[in-house]
Motif scaffolding. Structure first.
Motif: not given
Ligand code: 6R9
Length: 647
Positions: A96-98, A105, A107, A298, A300, A324, A326, A347, A349
């Motif tokens: 997941i790119w923020e 963002d 995915k 999720i 991060w 997954t 981030l 997201h 998290v």
């Protein structure tokens, strides 16, 4: 001394976690009494092309330091992080790119990651990159950073990621040391709304270093940047010309995976070299157990891929486990101090891993920016990079984690490849400020100045008695420096450079780098201990403590103190802080000098540069050394002016 509060493992953790205290104890015992059996089994968590027959083959003898794990096995890191997941989780989100801007963002599923990495690998091949070649990656926190790393791994090239905040000079030094002819960069980076001229920096570095024949440019902001014909190519343009099919190179377990430069206490940065099999096994097992990562979680980690934390716990560990993960391009306070918590809500998290410096900065902004968010998805919090003072730990636990989430305070180093001392959330009672107990296979030893290990509760230099699979193998191009730095001070053991205390429960408390320990009138004091006391004061936001020569005591305590916003320096406050530290630790810890400082000199990764603070405290202004790696070099001028004014 304030009494230490102990936090039990929360009830729900006892039921869901992979490990409880009994299983931790049993596995730990096995890991250190039968390392070949333990790691031989654990190594099956990854796929091997050709199975290994030998597990551990390591020597810390200073005449022959040699570290090999699974040495006759073959595998490929990209295969393990991507291809082997395709059958079962091809459509699961891998990254997941923020973006820096909350509206940006992306995915990326495992299937998409596979195609993108294969394509990038073919781009590198098209530019002549072969197994063993070094590729320098100078990118912002965009998915292409992970893609480029994995593309190197896929074809057996050795990546050297250089943090995007480093100057052209630092980049040039690293390109030169690695003899890297290919650089991957972006037109510009974007952080906190500000643009970073990465391509311009890469151009300047390439001119300085020489030998660069390819610069691959990923478009991030679409800024017009000069492109040198023949040398520079846009990634998106060349990617169209290659196939999305690229087989994985068969790599020996001990073939190099990456070089990562890290500053030592003296001299130029060292190229820490990590290899293939042991590193992947170690990052995978630690990511699973330390973060108790289960399918569907999720996860991060807020680090930058330019640091080891980003390598091991954004990219390799999580992806090896089919997680997954981030990736965040931005900063904690943009567009507001709620950003971290908003990303967590956006997201959903479950596991959040950050650094004490970020926690302290956000703590300074108060509870409101946190409390306006829900954070109900959060289950576990992590900390890494420096000792976390109990004040910040408590705030992280109470305000961010709503008293519900355990905190894993993970101690490790670029050199160690992965986490060595850490709580396990379902197994370990927590003490704020302690990294608690060793991970599997890790035998910490606290040694006295003569190099003798001390038993029981004690304090000294932290060494590790024997090798673990994630350990660095050498300093790139300078094995002698590797031996000198890590195996000569205390012969027969790996010396971490950190000071450490072990308490009556066998818990480890990292006191900071050994060169930061001060000796005041015969009493050893961790600078971190005094800092922790200072920041526990409600008016103090940050503190850095160094020793300075003192006529009577040998060394005196010099404290640089940053106040909470709105607080004014005064003589009364100075006296109040001295009294406070006397109360918190004892009279021996009373600061001799307190200098109020609006900012502290920090590296771009947030570490305070004590070398500079020591020089200022010693009045050696002409000899401050290299200040170019500081996030904000002007901080130093302020400190010097105030020091001179206060004389
Ligand atoms: C992973 C990373 C390593 C040095 C290490 C120590 C300090 C890291 C810590 C910690 C206390 C922790 N450090 N984690 N000190 N508690 N949980 O940070 O690697 O950048 O190489 O720094 O950071 O002093 O020796 P690296």
């Amino acid at each position: 001394m304030t009494t230490v509060k102990v936090y039990d493992v929360p009830g729900e953790w006892a039921n869901r976690a992979f490990l409880n205290d009994d299983t931790y104890q049993a596995m730990y015992h096995r890991s250190v009494t039968d390392p070949n059996g333990f790691w031989g089994e654990q190594a099956r968590r990854i796929d091997w092309f050709k199975p290994f027959t030998k597990v551990k083959n390591t020597s810390y003898d200073p005449h022959n330091v040699s570290i090999k794990w699974f040495e006759d096995g073959t595998t490929n890191v990209a295969h393990n992080c991507i291809d082997r997941h395709l059958a079962t989780r091809g459509d699961q989100v891998a990254i997941i790119w923020e973006g820096d801007d909350p509206k940006d963002d992306r995915k990326i599923t495992y299937k998409e990651l596979h195609a993108e990495v294969s394509r990038f690998a073919n781009v590198l091949k098209a530019r002549g990159v072969k197994k063993g070649d070094r590729v320098t990656i100078y990118l912002p926190m965009i998915p292409e950073a992970a893609v480029a790393m994995l593309a190197c791994a896929r074809i057996g090239a050795v990546h050297s990621v250089v943090f995007g905040g480093f100057s052209p000079d630092s980049l040039a030094g690293r390109i030169e040391d690695a003899k890297s002819s290919v650089v991957i960069t972006a037109d510009e980076g974007l952080r906190g709304g500000r643009k970073v001229p990465l391509k311009a920096n890469a151009d300047a570095a390439a001119t300085r270093a020489g030998g660069v024949d390819t610069i691959v440019v990923v478009r991030r902001t679409n800024a017009a940047v000069p492109m040198q014909a023949g040398r520079d190519v846009y990634y998106d343009e060349i990617a169209k010309t290659v196939s999305a099919d690229c087989p994985c190179e068969e790599m020996g377990a001990e073939d190099p995976l990456f070089i990562l430069y890290t500053s030592g206490s003296t001299g130029r940065p060292k190229g820490v070299l990590h290899t293939t099999g042991g590193y992947l096994v170690y990052t995978s097992i630690t990511h699973q157990y330390v973060f108790d990562y289960h399918d569907g979680d999720i996860y991060w980690c807020t680090a930058d891929v330019g640091w080891v934390t980003g390598h091991s716990y954004i990219v390799y560990g999580p992806l090896a486990n089919g997680a997954t993960t981030l990736m965040f391009e931005g900063v904690p306070n943009y567009p507001s101090n709620s950003r971290f918590w908003e990303v967590i809500d956006k997201h959903k998290v479950n596991i959040f891993y950050t650094a004490p410096t970020a926690i302290r900065a956000l703590m300074q902004a108060g509870d409101a920016p946190v409390k306006k968010t829900s954070r109900e998805s959060l289950r576990l919090l992590g900390s890494v990079g420096e000792p976390i003072n109990p004040e910040a730990w408590e705030w992280y636990h109470r305000v961010v984690g709503d008293d519900r989430c355990p905190i894993v305070d993970t101690w490790w180093q670029t050199e160690t490849g992965g986490i060595l001392i850490t709580p396990l959330p379902g197994a370990t009672k927590l003490k704020p400020g302690s990294a608690t107990r060793p991970f599997f296979g890790v035998v910490p030893q606290i040694v006295d100045p003569a190099g003798n290990p001390i038993e029981g509760p004690c304090e000294g230099s932290l060494c590790i008695a024997d090798s673990w699979p994630g350990q660095m193998r050498t300093v790139y191009g300078d094995h002698e420096r590797f031996v000198q730095t890590y195996f000569s001070t205390y012969v027969g053991r790996y010396f971490t450079g950190d000071g450490c205390r072990r308490d009556e429960d066998g818990y480890y408390w990292i006191t900071g780098r050994v060169d930061d320990v001060i000796n005041v009138a015969g009493h050893r004091l961790g600078t971190a201990e005094v800092e922790s006391a200072l920041v526990a004061h409600p008016k103090v936001s940050e503190a850095a403590v160094v020793g300075y020569p003192h006529d009577i005591k040998g060394q005196g305590i010099y404290a640089y103190v940053t106040l909470m916003s709105g607080q004014q320096p005064s003589e009364e406050l100075r006296a109040e802080l001295v009294a406070w530290v006397r109360k918190e630790i004892g009279p021996i810890a009373s600061p001799d000098v307190i200098q109020f400082a609006p900012g502290l000199p920090k590296t771009r990764s947030g570490k305070i540069m004590r070398r500079i603070l020591r020089k200022i405290a010693e009045n050696e202004f002409g000899n401050l050394g290299d200040t170019s790696t500081l996030a904000d070099p002007t901080v130093v001028d302020d400190l010097v002016n105030n020091r001179q004014a206060s004389q």
